[in-house]
Design a protein around this motif. Sequence first.
Motif, PDB file in Angstrom:
ATOM      1  N   LEU A   1       0.830  -1.209   0.000  1.00  0.00           N
ATOM      2  CA  LEU A   1       0.000   0.000   0.000  1.00  0.00           C
ATOM      3  C   LEU A   1       0.867   1.263   0.000  1.00  0.00           C
ATOM      4  O   LEU A   1       0.580   2.233  -0.705  1.00  0.00           O
TER       5      LEU A   1
ATOM      6  N   LYS B   1       2.517   1.726  -3.431  1.00  0.00           N
ATOM      7  CA  LYS B   1       1.540   2.053  -4.480  1.00  0.00           C
ATOM      8  C   LYS B   1       0.933   3.444  -4.293  1.00  0.00           C
ATOM      9  O   LYS B   1       0.288   3.970  -5.214  1.00  0.00           O
ATOM     10  N   GLY B   2       1.094   4.033  -3.114  1.00  0.00           N
ATOM     11  CA  GLY B   2       0.535   5.365  -2.878  1.00  0.00           C
ATOM     12  C   GLY B   2       1.181   6.405  -3.784  1.00  0.00           C
ATOM     13  O   GLY B   2       2.394   6.555  -3.799  1.00  0.00           O
ATOM     14  N   GLU B   3       0.379   7.102  -4.572  1.00  0.00           N
ATOM     15  CA  GLU B   3       0.907   8.097  -5.508  1.00  0.00           C
ATOM     16  C   GLU B   3       0.732   9.518  -4.995  1.00  0.00           C
ATOM     17  O   GLU B   3       1.508  10.402  -5.334  1.00  0.00           O
ATOM     18  N   HIS B   4      -0.312   9.745  -4.192  1.00  0.00           N
ATOM     19  CA  HIS B   4      -0.552  11.071  -3.634  1.00  0.00           C
ATOM     20  C   HIS B   4      -0.041  11.119  -2.192  1.00  0.00           C
ATOM     21  O   HIS B   4      -0.026  10.102  -1.484  1.00  0.00           O
ATOM     22  N   GLN B   5       0.346  12.315  -1.777  1.00  0.00           N
ATOM     23  CA  GLN B   5       0.919  12.470  -0.449  1.00  0.00           C
ATOM     24  C   GLN B   5      -0.074  12.111   0.661  1.00  0.00           C
ATOM     25  O   GLN B   5       0.297  11.549   1.684  1.00  0.00           O
ATOM     26  N   TRP B   6      -1.363  12.420   0.428  1.00  0.00           N
ATOM     27  CA  TRP B   6      -2.342  12.090   1.457  1.00  0.00           C
ATOM     28  C   TRP B   6      -2.515  10.571   1.577  1.00  0.00           C
ATOM     29  O   TRP B   6      -2.774  10.061   2.676  1.00  0.00           O
ATOM     30  N   GLU B   7      -2.323   9.845   0.473  1.00  0.00           N
ATOM     31  CA  GLU B   7      -2.411   8.380   0.532  1.00  0.00           C
ATOM     32  C   GLU B   7      -1.246   7.811   1.350  1.00  0.00           C
ATOM     33  O   GLU B   7      -1.431   6.911   2.176  1.00  0.00           O
ATOM     34  N   VAL B   8      -0.057   8.353   1.113  1.00  0.00           N
ATOM     35  CA  VAL B   8       1.110   7.889   1.865  1.00  0.00           C
ATOM     36  C   VAL B   8       0.959   8.214   3.347  1.00  0.00           C
ATOM     37  O   VAL B   8       1.279   7.399   4.224  1.00  0.00           O
TER      38      VAL B   8
ATOM     39  N   ALA C   1      -1.830   8.529   4.968  1.00  0.00           N
ATOM     40  CA  ALA C   1      -2.844   7.630   5.534  1.00  0.00           C
ATOM     41  C   ALA C   1      -2.246   6.255   5.828  1.00  0.00           C
ATOM     42  O   ALA C   1      -2.535   5.644   6.872  1.00  0.00           O
ATOM     43  N   VAL C   2      -1.401   5.756   4.920  1.00  0.00           N
ATOM     44  CA  VAL C   2      -0.759   4.454   5.151  1.00  0.00           C
ATOM     45  C   VAL C   2       0.205   4.549   6.342  1.00  0.00           C
ATOM     46  O   VAL C   2       0.314   3.609   7.143  1.00  0.00           O
TER      47      VAL C   2
END
Length: 383
Positions: free
Chosen positions: A26, A29-36, A38-39
């Motif tokens: 996860l 695979k995170g491309e946006h900073q908010w996704e990273v 969140a992980v």
Amino acid sequence: MPELVVRHPLAVGLGAIAASAAWVVLLLKGEHQWEVAAVGALALVLGWLLRRPALARPLATAFTVHEGLMGGAAVLAALAVAFVFLDDHFNLLMLASVLLTATVCIGLNVQTGDAGVVNFAGASLYGAGAYAGAVVVQSGLPHILAFPFAALVAGVMGAVLVLPLCRARGHYAAVVTIAFAMLFKGFLEVNDTLGGPQGLQVRGIDIFGWRPNRPFEMLGYDVSQYAVYLVAALALLAASMVLAQRLERSWAGLTLDMVRADETAAACFGIRPAVWKAIAFVFGSVLAGLAGALYAFMAGFIAPSNFTLGDSLILISIVLLGGLGNHWGTLIACLLVVLVPEKLQVLQEYRFLIFSALVVLVLLFRPQGLIPRAARLSAEAAR
């Protein structure tokens, strides 16, 4: 519910490994900073859950009683993560870098966590292996000879460095390693034979005529050239873990514990602390040298700026964060410290500041690290 979990520690351990592998996928695979971000927050939640006694106790039991099985599961999990990114150069390069950094930190943990010798020159020994491997390849010798030569050079440097360490104590010993790290970088920068500050180009690995230095196809899948280096780094890390665990569980590990706990008491029982410190230091240095040689072949270019005192501080912060003497904790800390800043770009400029603050917080509130070193128990007692 807690009683049911305690009766199935193996399931808890395998579940933790599967969750860790899923978390890495996860994160990568995170491309946006908010996704990273969140992980990253998910890692904090998982860490909090695993600290609960209902999960922490069976988890510790799984890694103590079923250590071989858990190690095999961890290797399979790493290969599964690599398969997800089979043709992704950047992610495979990052994963291989994590594995090589973890190998160096396992050696540092033996030096610091087992023998009690603080080493702020870990990156210098890593660099010694990298430059030794590069010199062997540049001279036209086979790559396979570069690894024993790199291990020899790093081991000899470690043996030389440990001599003043055995005559110093506490902060003075730490200052010796800091001085060595600065001396090593200065030596590389003024040595034109080794490329000076511009560094060296290193020819990629050659396995009996097969040169996987460009993407290739296998079983119908496009494979990045870094997949080969990742498998080699995983094999090196697995071997390092096994050796470190065997050393810790042996009579030699008990002796190192005594030297770390009280040198004077150890000497009263006929133990020579300097000899055992030297053994632990050379062991860790050899691991760093082997990892450094593989890093040089994988990166294709090395320079003094790759092996600075700052890099050594990051290595020792990984060891402190994971827990002194806990090799599994070192792996988890390595994932957090290496991967998260690479993906979360906003942290890049403040990386050293954040690591420094993190180390201070860990030393203040959890000096034993995120995963404390387990007490020496027999398998029956651990049940």
